[in-house]
Design an enzyme around this catalytic site. Structure first.
Site, PDB file in Angstrom:
ATOM      1  N   ASN A 102      28.980 112.230  76.834  1.00 33.97           N
ATOM      2  CA  ASN A 102      28.363 111.344  75.830  1.00 33.97           C
ATOM      3  C   ASN A 102      27.171 110.565  76.393  1.00 33.97           C
ATOM      4  OD1 ASN A 102      30.282 111.586  73.401  1.00 33.97           O
ATOM      5  ND2 ASN A 102      31.689 111.191  75.089  1.00 33.97           N
ATOM      6  N   GLY A 103      27.307 110.048  77.612  1.00 34.70           N
ATOM      7  CA  GLY A 103      26.212 109.301  78.209  1.00 34.70           C
ATOM      8  C   GLY A 103      24.997 110.176  78.445  1.00 34.70           C
ATOM      9  N   ARG A 104      25.223 111.370  78.992  1.00 40.68           N
ATOM     10  CA  ARG A 104      24.108 112.287  79.237  1.00 40.68           C
ATOM     11  C   ARG A 104      23.459 112.726  77.925  1.00 40.68           C
ATOM     12  NH1 ARG A 104      27.568 116.222  82.736  1.00 40.68           N
ATOM     13  NH2 ARG A 104      29.185 114.901  81.809  1.00 40.68           N
ATOM     14  N   MET A 105      24.275 112.984  76.928  1.00 49.85           N
ATOM     15  CA  MET A 105      23.732 113.358  75.621  1.00 49.85           C
ATOM     16  C   MET A 105      22.886 112.236  75.040  1.00 49.85           C
ATOM     17  SD  MET A 105      24.294 116.419  74.355  1.00 49.85           S
ATOM     18  CE  MET A 105      24.094 116.061  72.604  1.00 49.85           C
ATOM     19  N   HIS A 143      30.665 107.916  70.445  1.00 48.45           N
ATOM     20  CA  HIS A 143      31.264 108.672  71.547  1.00 48.45           C
ATOM     21  C   HIS A 143      31.899 109.962  71.018  1.00 48.45           C
ATOM     22  CE1 HIS A 143      31.020 107.311  75.611  1.00 48.45           C
ATOM     23  NE2 HIS A 143      32.234 107.726  75.943  1.00 48.45           N
ATOM     24  N   ARG A 153      21.095 110.069  76.637  1.00 51.21           N
ATOM     25  CA  ARG A 153      19.803 110.009  77.323  1.00 51.21           C
ATOM     26  C   ARG A 153      18.912 111.184  76.938  1.00 51.21           C
ATOM     27  NH1 ARG A 153      23.558 107.577  80.692  1.00 51.21           N
ATOM     28  NH2 ARG A 153      24.247 109.467  81.767  1.00 51.21           N
ATOM     29  N   TYR A 201      21.816  97.901  81.821  1.00 56.40           N
ATOM     30  CA  TYR A 201      22.120  98.883  80.775  1.00 56.40           C
ATOM     31  C   TYR A 201      23.500  98.606  80.177  1.00 56.40           C
ATOM     32  CZ  TYR A 201      23.491 103.557  78.994  1.00 56.40           C
ATOM     33  OH  TYR A 201      23.948 104.607  78.232  1.00 56.40           O
ATOM     34  N   TYR A 202      24.498  98.439  81.034  1.00 56.63           N
ATOM     35  CA  TYR A 202      25.849  98.180  80.544  1.00 56.63           C
ATOM     36  C   TYR A 202      25.958  96.819  79.865  1.00 56.63           C
ATOM     37  CZ  TYR A 202      27.564 102.315  83.016  1.00 56.63           C
ATOM     38  OH  TYR A 202      27.785 103.600  83.427  1.00 56.63           O
TER      39      TYR A 202
END
Length: 350
Positions: free
Chosen positions: A203-206, A197, A208, A239-240
């Site tokens: 962070n999540g978009r990065m 992170h 993907r 996913y989670y």
């Protein structure tokens, strides 16, 4: 000190399901290898649809969205973003386009990661875009029922640059050695990136976007034609759960990558199968009518679809034609509407 065992992936024990998915992906890649030549025009249409879906889905996972009409205008650069959400959507659009067009010139290293993040936030005016976090943060999982859980507390900010540097180095060394499938390495890299992170936001978009980039560089380009991000959004609960399962023991270098790898490979299998289905719709022996394609698409998707979604999935016919056929099918009792107004969706009537 956190380490990255990319020689064995923490002595990963492959399950039969993971082996099956790996085999399937390589088979499907072979089956679709001639598509770029045989179906060039059709694939170009799929690329345009996938870009919109990927940008929309990846941002929606983070609670960032705009109207369908504004989204399409932003994707074609016909309007300037007018609020924070649209600024972040426009940034994702640009990074996505960069990967599609220049992945071969984007090595997996710290400079690439920082440059992508800076571009992601270039319209927001934030001075931390392209810089690692300077405050500690937490990874929060948001579930469909609205509740949130802290999945893991990432490493402290001061050690983040070193961890990203080591992560990229270990990934590249393992990739060059080629003892482990690049698909497994891609999954492990994306998982470890999320677990570090490294940024204040994005962070999540990065993760993907890095999924798409590492798959591109590994020779798996299905994400160009089918939105991986949309498949992830549609399976967000799983996913989670996969992230949580693989997080146990992460800081002690004892985590099991298998749950996340299993989920990750499932996304890729789904994308390849959807690509084959979409090309099959384009090239049915006897061209299907708009009504037949609407019914076929609703049967394949196994969920209610909005008119805009059907237009994207059936690029052969215009929005006006799709709208007219939906009215006819509804009148005949073949399909039914779920919801109302701007949120109406359609499903096959039992």
């Amino acid at each position: 000190m956190k380490a990255f065992d990319y020689d064995t992936l923490n002595h990963l024990r492959m399950s039969n399901e993971v082996i099956k998915k790996l085999t399937t992906i390589y088979q499907l890649r072979g089956e679709t290898s001639s598509y770029a030549i045989d179906y060039h025009e059709e694939l170009e249409k799929l690329v345009a649809v996938a870009k919109i879906q990927s940008t929309d889905a990846s941002n929606r996972i983070e609670g960032i969205y705009t109207s369908d009409s504004r989204l399409k205008k932003i994707m074609t650069d016909k309007v300037h973003p007018h609020d924070r959400s649209e600024q972040e959507i426009a940034g994702y659009r640009d990074v996505l386009a960069l990967i599609h067009e220049n992945s071969q010139y984007m090595p997996i290293n710290t400079n690439t990661v920082l440059a992508m993040h800076k571009m992601l936030f270039k319209y927001t005016g934030d001075n931390w875009g392209g810089k690692f976090k300077d405050i500690n943060n937490q990874i929060i999982a948001q579930y469909a029922d609205g509740h949130q859980e802290i999945r893991i507390t990432p490493p402290e900010a001061f050690i983040t640059p070193e961890l990203i540097e080591q992560l990229c180095q270990r990934y590249n060394l393992a990739f060059e050695k080629a003892d482990i499938s690049p698909l497994l390495l891609s999954a492990a890299f994306v998982f470890d990136f999320v677990s570090i992170h490294p940024f204040r936001d994005g962070n999540g978009r990065m993760s993907r976007l890095l999924m798409l980039l590492t798959l591109y560089r590994s020779g798996f380009e299905v994400g160009k034609y089918i939105s991986l991000e949309k498949i992830i959004e549609d399976s967000k609960g799983s996913y989670y759960e996969a992230l949580a399962a693989s997080s146990q023991g992460w800081k002690e270098n004892q985590n099991d990558y298998l749950p996340f790898i299993d989920y990750y490979l499932g996304i890729i299998v789904s994308a390849y199968r959807e690509l084959i289905d979409r090309i099959g719709i384009f090239h049915n022996r006897r061209p299907l009518s708009a009504e037949q394609m609407i019914i076929k698409t609703l049967q394949q998707q196994l969920k209610p679809l909005a008119r805009a979604e059907l237009v994207e999935l059936i690029p052969r016919y215009s929005e006006t034609t799709i709208q007219r056929c939906l009215r006819k099918l509804k009148r005949e009792g073949t399909i039914k509407a779920v919801g109302s107004g701007r949120y109406v969706k359609y499903v096959i009537k039992n």
